[in-house]
Design an enzyme around this catalytic site. Structure first.
Site, PDB file in Angstrom:
ATOM      1  N   LYS A  38      15.700  72.068 -67.321  1.00  0.00           N
ATOM      2  CA  LYS A  38      16.714  71.625 -66.188  1.00  0.00           C
ATOM      3  C   LYS A  38      16.549  70.202 -65.639  1.00  0.00           C
ATOM      4  CE  LYS A  38      13.369  73.781 -63.043  1.00  0.00           C
ATOM      5  NZ  LYS A  38      12.782  75.343 -62.496  1.00  0.00           N
ATOM      6  N   ARG A 133       8.045  83.660 -53.835  1.00  0.00           N
ATOM      7  CA  ARG A 133       9.399  83.180 -54.391  1.00  0.00           C
ATOM      8  C   ARG A 133      10.108  84.466 -54.905  1.00  0.00           C
ATOM      9  NH1 ARG A 133      11.185  78.290 -57.834  1.00  0.00           N
ATOM     10  NH2 ARG A 133      10.853  79.712 -59.518  1.00  0.00           N
TER      11      ARG A 133
END
Ligand SMILES: *Cc1c(COP(=O)(O)O)cnc(C)c1O
Length: 361
Positions: A38, A133
């Site tokens: 990414k 998260r």
């Protein structure tokens, strides 16, 4: 149009060497590596360097990027590392072989999508060990979900994973990662078989590999930053990374104005182009260069570093960068090119910016 600058140069041999080094160091401890692309916005030659470096899987948080990887390298396993959206379940199964998951509703959708496509799809159930998260916080819940997935026809429970450091800044200590291993062992006890994968995190967990104290049982890591930039573990934790290339990326920008001006704006100070109130230090008159690159290409002006001594990034706006060159001793002219090192943060912007040309060397 033959625009030449701004230019991002990417050294694919250096990238491949970094991939090989990380793969080798992990392999020595029985750990497989997913290379996380990414940070390159899935530039195709970069994906190629990961594959050539014999990476275990190609991983990304963006499905379009995995689609591209899958099309170019159909034999390479692809790993979806952001919790899937239900709305993309069909494409998750189509373009990734494995996904990280934390919701049973989504896994039911994946199971159905896999059935419709006559496939099986592997899932790693995420345990949140405190970074807050993604993932389940509760062991009983993880076991319950694992048993549900184990009973599904088209999903394969491949393993348990965690992510640490990204939101909560929690340090990937030996003790923290042992919590993940304990969870995996508890799940294995209940499903009555060994899990294929225990995925122990990202670059921050690679410190445990470097220190040689990664808990046994962890056999998978997902590494992006350390392969692409090898900067964080050096700058923030003081690791000696002499075998890693830290200069895979070079940003080149052109000087469009050179003038000596005040350093404190002249007039009533209100807000900047982004609606922010800024502080301006008065350093008197100084020589500065204006470069043709801006915030939309870089993200934050703090995330690029001039290679030459005597140059300092002062700031800028969406399409301009102001560089203090008062202390720069060499000649500098309009049309000259200034080089910068970058980091993970600016790298994400630069690789995805259509204004920035890319060159592979
Ligand atoms: C981005 C990401 C990674 C890779 O992180 P790096 O710090 O770049 O190594 C790994 N896992 C997940 C879930 C991620 O989102």
């Amino acid at each position: 149009m033959m625009q030449k600058y701004p230019l991002l140069e990417i050294d694919l041999n250096k990238l491949k060497t970094n991939v090989e080094n990380v793969v080798k160091e992990c392999k020595e401890r029985g750990i497989e590596v997913a290379g996380i692309i990414k940070g390159t916005s899935a530039l195709e030659p970069c994906i190629g360097a990961f594959v050539e470096g014999d990476i275990g899987q190609i991983g990304s948080s963006r499905l379009e990027q995995l689609e591209l990887a899958k099309k170019n390298y159909p034999d390479k396993q692809c790993l979806m590392i952001r919790i899937p959206m239900i709305s993309e379940a069909e494409d998750i199964v189509r373009y990734s072989d494995i996904s990280l998951n934390s919701e049973i509703k989504t896994m039911i959708a994946l199971d159905k999508a896999a059935k419709d496509q006559g496939k099986t799809h592997k899932v790693i159930i995420m345990a949140d060990i405190g970074d807050l998260r993604e993932g389940y916080r509760n062991l009983d819940e993880i076991i319950e979900i694992a048993l549900e997935v184990e009973a599904m026809d088209n999903l394969i429970l491949a393993g348990i994973g965690t992510n640490i450091g990204c939101y909560g800044s929690v340090f990937a200590s030996k003790e923290k990662l042992q919590e993940l291993v304990d969870i995996a062992v508890a799940v294995e006890g209940r499903i009555g078989r060994n899990l294929e994968m225990v995925s122990g995190g990202a670059t921050s967990s690679f410190m445990r590999v470097l220190d040689g104290d990664i808990p046994s049982g962890i056999n998978h890591l997902r590494i992006g930053e350390h392969i692409l930039h090898a900067r964080d573990l050096d700058v923030f934790y003081g690791y000696d990374l002499e075998n890693m290339n830290q200069d895979i990326f070079t940003l080149k920008c052109e000087v469009i104005e050179l003038k000596t001006k005040e350093t404190h704006p002249v007039g009533e100070i209100t807000i900047d182009a982004f609606g922010k109130k800024n502080q301006y230090e008065d350093r008197g008159f100084r020589k500065r260069a204006l470069l043709a690159i801006g915030k939309v290409d870089i993200g934050s002006f703090e995330d690029i570093y001039p290679k030459e001594e005597g140059m300092e990034v002062v700031g800028g706006s969406s399409d301009h960068l102001i560089l203090d060159v008062e202390d720069y001793k060499k000649p500098l002219d309009i049309g000259d090119i200034v080089e910068f090192k970058i980091n993970y943060g600016s790298g994400v912007y630069l690789t995805s910016s259509q204004n920035v040309k890319k060159a592979f060397v």
